[in-house]
Design an enzyme around this catalytic site. Sequence first.
Site, PDB file in Angstrom:
ATOM      1  N   GLY A  21       0.822  -1.206   0.000  1.00  0.00           N
ATOM      2  CA  GLY A  21       0.000   0.000   0.000  1.00  0.00           C
ATOM      3  C   GLY A  21       0.847   1.242   0.000  1.00  0.00           C
ATOM      4  CB  VAL A  28       2.179  -0.069   3.800  1.00  0.00           C
ATOM      5  CG1 VAL A  28       2.016  -1.247   4.762  1.00  0.00           C
ATOM      6  CG2 VAL A  28       1.764   1.232   4.486  1.00  0.00           C
ATOM      7  CE  LYS A  43       1.748   4.288   7.507  1.00  0.00           C
ATOM      8  NZ  LYS A  43       0.506   4.552   8.183  1.00  0.00           N
ATOM      9  CG  ASP A 141      -5.837  10.338   9.813  1.00  0.00           C
ATOM     10  OD1 ASP A 141      -6.840  10.861   9.274  1.00  0.00           O
ATOM     11  OD2 ASP A 141      -4.876   9.896   9.159  1.00  0.00           O
TER      12      ASP A 141
HETATM   13  P1  ATP Z   1      -2.316   8.110   5.687  1.00  0.00           P
HETATM   14  O1  ATP Z   1      -0.981   8.440   5.112  1.00  0.00           O
HETATM   15  O2  ATP Z   1      -3.150   9.296   5.903  1.00  0.00           O
HETATM   16  O3  ATP Z   1      -2.221   7.214   6.856  1.00  0.00           O
HETATM   17  P2  ATP Z   1      -3.424   5.797   4.473  1.00  0.00           P
HETATM   18  O4  ATP Z   1      -3.982   5.381   5.765  1.00  0.00           O
HETATM   19  O5  ATP Z   1      -4.247   5.569   3.250  1.00  0.00           O
HETATM   20  O6  ATP Z   1      -3.081   7.319   4.505  1.00  0.00           O
HETATM   21  P3  ATP Z   1      -1.181   4.121   5.073  1.00  0.00           P
HETATM   22  O7  ATP Z   1      -1.590   4.134   6.503  1.00  0.00           O
HETATM   23  O8  ATP Z   1       0.224   4.434   4.741  1.00  0.00           O
HETATM   24  O9  ATP Z   1      -2.020   5.141   4.213  1.00  0.00           O
HETATM   25  O10 ATP Z   1      -1.552   2.720   4.469  1.00  0.00           O
HETATM   26  C1  ATP Z   1      -1.510   2.486   3.092  1.00  0.00           C
HETATM   27  C2  ATP Z   1      -2.104   1.150   2.743  1.00  0.00           C
HETATM   28  O11 ATP Z   1      -1.276   0.099   3.210  1.00  0.00           O
HETATM   29  C3  ATP Z   1      -3.449   0.887   3.396  1.00  0.00           C
HETATM   30  O12 ATP Z   1      -4.496   1.407   2.647  1.00  0.00           O
HETATM   31  C4  ATP Z   1      -3.473  -0.630   3.454  1.00  0.00           C
HETATM   32  O13 ATP Z   1      -3.949  -1.153   2.228  1.00  0.00           O
HETATM   33  C5  ATP Z   1      -2.026  -1.003   3.636  1.00  0.00           C
HETATM   34  N1  ATP Z   1      -1.714  -1.276   5.058  1.00  0.00           N
HETATM   35  C6  ATP Z   1      -1.479  -0.357   6.003  1.00  0.00           C
HETATM   36  N2  ATP Z   1      -1.229  -0.954   7.182  1.00  0.00           N
HETATM   37  C7  ATP Z   1      -1.272  -2.280   6.957  1.00  0.00           C
HETATM   38  C8  ATP Z   1      -1.089  -3.438   7.781  1.00  0.00           C
HETATM   39  N3  ATP Z   1      -0.797  -3.344   9.077  1.00  0.00           N
HETATM   40  N4  ATP Z   1      -1.240  -4.651   7.234  1.00  0.00           N
HETATM   41  C9  ATP Z   1      -1.519  -4.755   5.906  1.00  0.00           C
HETATM   42  N5  ATP Z   1      -1.702  -3.715   5.086  1.00  0.00           N
HETATM   43  C10 ATP Z   1      -1.584  -2.487   5.592  1.00  0.00           C
HETATM   44 MG    MG Z   2      -3.024   5.108   7.400  1.00  0.00          MG
END
Ligand code: ATP
Ligand code: MG
Length: 642
Positions: A21, A28, A43, A141
Amino acid sequence: MRGNMEKIILDNRYEIIEQVGVGGMANVYKAKDRLLDRIVAIKVLKDQYAEDDEFLKKFNNEAQSAAKLNHVNIVNVYDIGEDMVLGRKLYYIVMEYVEGTTLKDLIDKEGRLSNHDITDYSIQIAQALKSAHESGIIHRDIKPQNIMIDKYGLAKVTDFGIARVSSNATITYTSSILGTVHYISPEQAKGKIVDEKSDLYSLGAVMYEMATGRVPFDADNSVGIAVMHIQDKPRDAREINPSLSDKLNSIIMKLLEKDPSNRYLSAKDLITALEGNLVRVNETPPSDTARIPIRVMEDKKEDTEAIYVSASEDRDDKEKKKPIKVLPIALVALLLVLLVAFLLTRPNKDKIEVPTVINLNQDMAVRELEKRGFKANILRTEESDEYDKGKVMKQDPNSSVLVEPGTTVNLVISEGREVNVVDLSGLNINNAEEALKEIGLSIGRTTTEYSDTVEKDMIIRQDPKPDSKVQTGTKVDIVISSGPEEKIENTTVPNLVGVEENTAYDLINQFGLSIRNVEYKESEEYEEGLVISQSISEGTEVAMGSAIDLVVSTGKKEEEKEENQVKNVDLRLTINTENDTFNVKIYKLDENKARTDLMYNEDKSKEDLTEEGILNLNFKAILNTNFEVVVDDESYGVYTVN
Ligand code: ATP
Ligand code: MG
């Protein structure tokens, strides 16, 4: 971290498997923890944040406190670290890998969720909030992108506390917050310090989206959306989804109250309210452990109520059958809901929804309203801290309200607010633009000027002056330095008359002049290729680079030239004579081919002939002259000089 991820191992421990992601501030990845032999999610902070020390410090602190949380509905944070990879410092958080989808993707796929699923997920999210709030951590958030639903239907909230890093107390609507603004609480949008109740509001917005497939407020810019969170009443969720239960609707709308004190007191209270929505098998109060929802009916009726048991407790068949009695009630409830929904929506059939025109310029707002069949009325102007001068700051009726076509929408226009103009001297245009934007101003007319003291591209002065008081929205004119003025050096024009054309060009260059126009003319006085005249005369002082015109001779007039052109004539005569010596005469002929002047008269001998008996004669004659050759009084023909 781009390209071949397979080979990257962070800290000699986490082996990157694949990217799963990408978010606002991080990428991620799925990875394998070699030490504990388990799959984790990592991350990795994006580059632009990794350069910001302040940000990194907060990122670390917050990740550390998030790591303290341990709850089945919270994505566990295991570790934080940094490592050099391919010459770049990477900062990362290691967390529980959730196999499943985000709630966002689920809503996008299913549109609206059933009453059961909304209740189920909401309880789980509220459990996560309860646990975090009790540890003094506010999420800040909450949004469907930050809620993962795993393959067992467990909701897991991610990014706890991390959001606090990216959005500080004075909120700026930059790209980092763009994705979140749909779920932002009014107090957060106003930039106030937020508490647990802000998370409850955001959860309300998430529930609203689960129920309707839409966010409570939408507009085409994030400021507009934030403003709607501050002052607009959301449309009843049940108006959009009539199959939403009355109870759930009122829970959602209560969470979306503008005033935090009108919301639930705590996540715990919210859970109680949500659970009241469910029929429980046993009388034991809800525990914090994971819940396994069991459906009463196997059929797919949306409004079928669910029963919950604690995961730790055994189910038995007898108990499971008991709530079947609920079914007729559920059906009656459904019918009632549908009837009410029908009655509610019917009178609205011909009504139209008021659009939001908040934060639009007055003209645009009026146009937009008229385009959609409303009348616009400018009620008054008001000072405003939040809106730039000339923008709509209030509207009545509010957006989303259903009204008759032709209804007048009253608008209050912002007078802006008084700000002190910042000093822009020494800034470049980009920095100036930023500095002005920060206080609600913008750049107006831009001019340039030479300056010996202010560096090129930097601002010399501005209007209005620094520290003067103006309304927001005012434009500030600036004067930008184009560096020191180039000293204009002089040069003296050389003589070019009578000089050969190419030489003249060289001279012009040497003297630091330039050529503008070259005209070609016949001249009696100057031969072809020589300069006849120059536009600036010899000895004149002019600025370096001045342009000069030349007239160049093409020689004498055509006819004159032709008439007078003297040619060398080579004549080859085959002589037929027995005599050892013979006389050769050449007569010039007139227009009637009559002999006039004698041009040539010489005696020749056989020795003057070539072996083939040819006499080569060489004499000068004017072009186009006709002449006759006579050898020993015998005509050898008439010729023309060409
Ligand atoms: P923000 O930057 O505002 O947090 P976001 O929440 O869309 O935006 P991320 O938190 O970086 O972005 O997560 C990006 C993507 O990675 C998520 O939409 C999800 O699909 C995947 N992801 C995040 N955390 C996990 C996890 N613990 N396990 C599996 N996939 C994850
Ligand atoms: Mg996020």
